[in-house]
Design an enzyme around this catalytic site. Structure first.
Site, short mmCIF file in Angstrom:
data_model
loop_
_atom_site.label_atom_id
_atom_site.label_comp_id
_atom_site.label_asym_id
_atom_site.label_seq_id
_atom_site.Cartn_x
_atom_site.Cartn_y
_atom_site.Cartn_z
N VAL A 17 -5.20 12.13 -45.49
CA VAL A 17 -6.35 12.49 -45.20
C VAL A 17 -7.17 13.71 -45.94
O VAL A 17 -8.41 13.25 -46.18
CB VAL A 17 -6.26 13.09 -43.50
CG1 VAL A 17 -5.39 14.28 -43.52
CG2 VAL A 17 -7.60 13.04 -43.01
N CYS A 108 4.54 19.77 -60.44
CA CYS A 108 3.75 18.46 -60.06
C CYS A 108 2.10 18.73 -60.63
O CYS A 108 1.59 18.14 -61.06
CB CYS A 108 3.95 17.99 -58.79
SG CYS A 108 3.05 16.40 -58.34
N GLY A 132 -7.23 17.33 -52.97
CA GLY A 132 -7.47 17.71 -51.45
C GLY A 132 -6.61 19.02 -51.22
O GLY A 132 -6.23 19.38 -50.09
N CYS A 204 8.70 15.31 -51.57
CA CYS A 204 8.33 13.85 -51.51
C CYS A 204 9.22 12.98 -52.03
O CYS A 204 9.34 11.98 -51.43
CB CYS A 204 6.80 13.77 -52.16
SG CYS A 204 6.88 14.07 -53.88
#
Length: 362
Positions: A17, A108, A132, A204
Site C-alpha cells: 500500500v 537492498c 514508499g 522478505c
C-alpha cells in the site's frame, strides 16, 4: 506542472500500500509516473505459509499492475534477481559467517533501490526515483537533509543513512509526511486492491522466518560446511560446543545448548577463534562502540566531537551519545551503557529528526 522527462519519476512498487499511494500522491502533484516492480528473488508460492508478508509473489506484482492501471500509468517488471543475490543475499550470509549480524534492508536500499533502479530510471528518461519509505527529504540552506517520517511508529530513516546529496537530489519519498492510517485511507478512497494489505514483516527472502535454516541451505549450496567451535564463558572456560558461529548473534539467549545457574547470553562472536562467548545479562552492556564505512548525509565530516542521539538497531530507542569522528570511521560514547551492541548492525546518528549519518558497528 507540465509533463516532461524533467517531471518523470520511476516509482518502486512492491505491491504494497505504501508504494502504491506514493505513486498516487506523485501523480496528483503533476509528476509523470512510471511504476516499476522489481523481481528480487524466486519463491515456490505453493509452499508459502498463510502468514507470509514479504514481496515478489504473483499477487504482489498483480496488485502493483492494477494500481498502475487505475492511475493510467505504465507498469514494468524488472528482473534483478542476480543483483539481489549478489548484493543482499550473499552479503547477508557472508556477514553471519564472519560473526556479524547484518541488516539486509540497508543493503537492498543502497545497492538495489538507490543504485540499480536509478540507473534503470535514466533509461526511461526519468529524473527521479520514488519509494514508499516513511522518511522525508527537505531542502535547506546547507543542502538536502534526510529526516524521520512524521509517523514515529513507521519511521524508516534508520535504513536510509547511506544516502548522500546526489541520491537525495534524485529521490522522492512522498508518504513520509503522512501517518500509516492516512496512507491506508488514501488507498481506500482510490479503491486500490491492496488498501488493507498487511505490512511486510521479517526478512522478505526468508518466508518461513527461520534464518538459520536459510543459512544452512545457502552454505551447503555453495559447497561449504559450517565450522564448529567452542562455547566459552567470559574467562575463556569451556562450556560446550557449537556447530557454526553463523547461527549466533549478540544478545541471543535461546538455542545455546548449554545450561547454568543463571541465564546466559551471547556476548561476543569471535570469528578469528571460532568461539561463541557467553555471560550473564550484565555482560551485554557497553558504553561505547566503533563504526566503519561511515556516511555523513550532508557530505561533511564534523570537525569536532558532536552530541547526537544514536540508534543501534531498527526498533531500538535512540540514546544520547557523543560522536567522535576519526580518520577511519568514528567512535560513539554513550551517556548510559547500551544493551547488546551488535557488530554488523548500523549505528545511525540523529540530531532531532535529522539523520546526520551512520556506519556499521565493528
Amino acid at each position: 506542472m507540465a509533463i516532461s522527462p524533467e517531471n518523470r519519476v520511476v516509482v518502486a512498487m512492491s505491491g504494497g500500500v505504501d508504494s502504491s499511494v506514493a505513486a498516487l500522491l506523485l501523480q496528483r502533484q503533476g509528476f509523470d509516473v512510471v511504476g516499476v516492480t522489481m523481481k528480487l528473488y524466486s519463491l515456490d508460492e505453493a509452499d508459502l505459509p498463510d502468514y507470509y508478508r514479504g514481496c515478489c509473489t504473483v499477487d504482489d506484482v498483480e496488485d502493483a499492475r492494477i494500481v498502475c492501471h487505475r492511475l493510467g500509468v505504465p507498469h514494468y517488471v524488472l528482473n534483478v534477481q542476480r543483483e539481489f543475490q549478489e548484493h543482499v543475499i550473499d552479503y547477508f550470509c557472508s556477514e553471519y559467517q564472519q560473526g556479524r549480524t547484518p541488516h539486509p534492508c540497508i543493503a537492498c536500499n543502497d545497492k538495489i533501490k538507490f543504485n540499480f533502479l536509478s540507473t534503470r530510471a535514466s533509461i526511461l528518461d526519468a529524473r527521479f526515483v520514488a519509494t514508499g519509505h516513511y522518511a522525508r527529504i527537505e531542502d535547506g540552506p546547507d543542502g538536502l537533509s534526510l529526516k524521520k517520517g512524521l509517523d514515529p511508529a513507521k519511521d524508516q530513516s534508520y535504513v536510509l543513512f547511506g544516502m548522500g546529496q546526489e541520491e537525495l537530489g534524485r529521490t522522492l519519498m512522498p508518504v513520509g509526511g503522512y501517518s500509516k492510517e492516512a496512507i491506508r485511507q488514501l488507498a481506500l478512497d482510490a479503491n486500490f486492491p491492496n488498501a488493507e494489505k498487511p505490512d511486510s514483516q521479517d526478512i522478505c527472502f526468508i518466508p518461513f522466518g527461520d534464518y538459520k535454516a536459510f543459512l544452512e541451505e545457502h552454505i551447503a549450496s555453495a559447497g561449504d560446511v559450517p565450522a564448529g567451535g567452542d562455547i566459552v564463558d567470559q574467562e575463556g572456560n569451556l562450556l560446550g560446543q557449537h556447530k557454526g558461529i553463523e547461527f549466533f548473534t549478540v544478545g541471543q539467549r535461546r538455542g545455546l545448548g548449554i545450561t547454568g545457574p543463571e541465564p546466559l547470553y551471547v556476548t561476543r562472536v569471535d570469528a578469528s577463534s571460532n568461539q561463541v562467548v557467553v555471560g550473564p545479562e550484565s555482560a551485554l552492556y557497553r558504553d561505547s562502540l566503533t563504526v566503519s564505512r561511515v556516511n555523513y548525509v550532508a557530505g561533511r565530516v564534523p570537525s569536532e566531537p558532536t552530541p547526537v542521539k544514536v540508534k543501534i538497531r531498527y526498533k531500538f530507542e535512540e540514546a544520547p551519545a557523543m560522536l567522535h569522528p576519526q580518520t577511519e570511521g568514528a567512535l560513539v560514547v554513550f551517556e548510559k551503557p547500551q544493551r547488546a551492541i551488535t557488530p554488523g548492525q548500523a549505528a545511525v546518528f540523529y540530531r532531532g529528526d535529522v539523520v546526520l549519518g551512520g556506519g556499521f558497528i565493528d
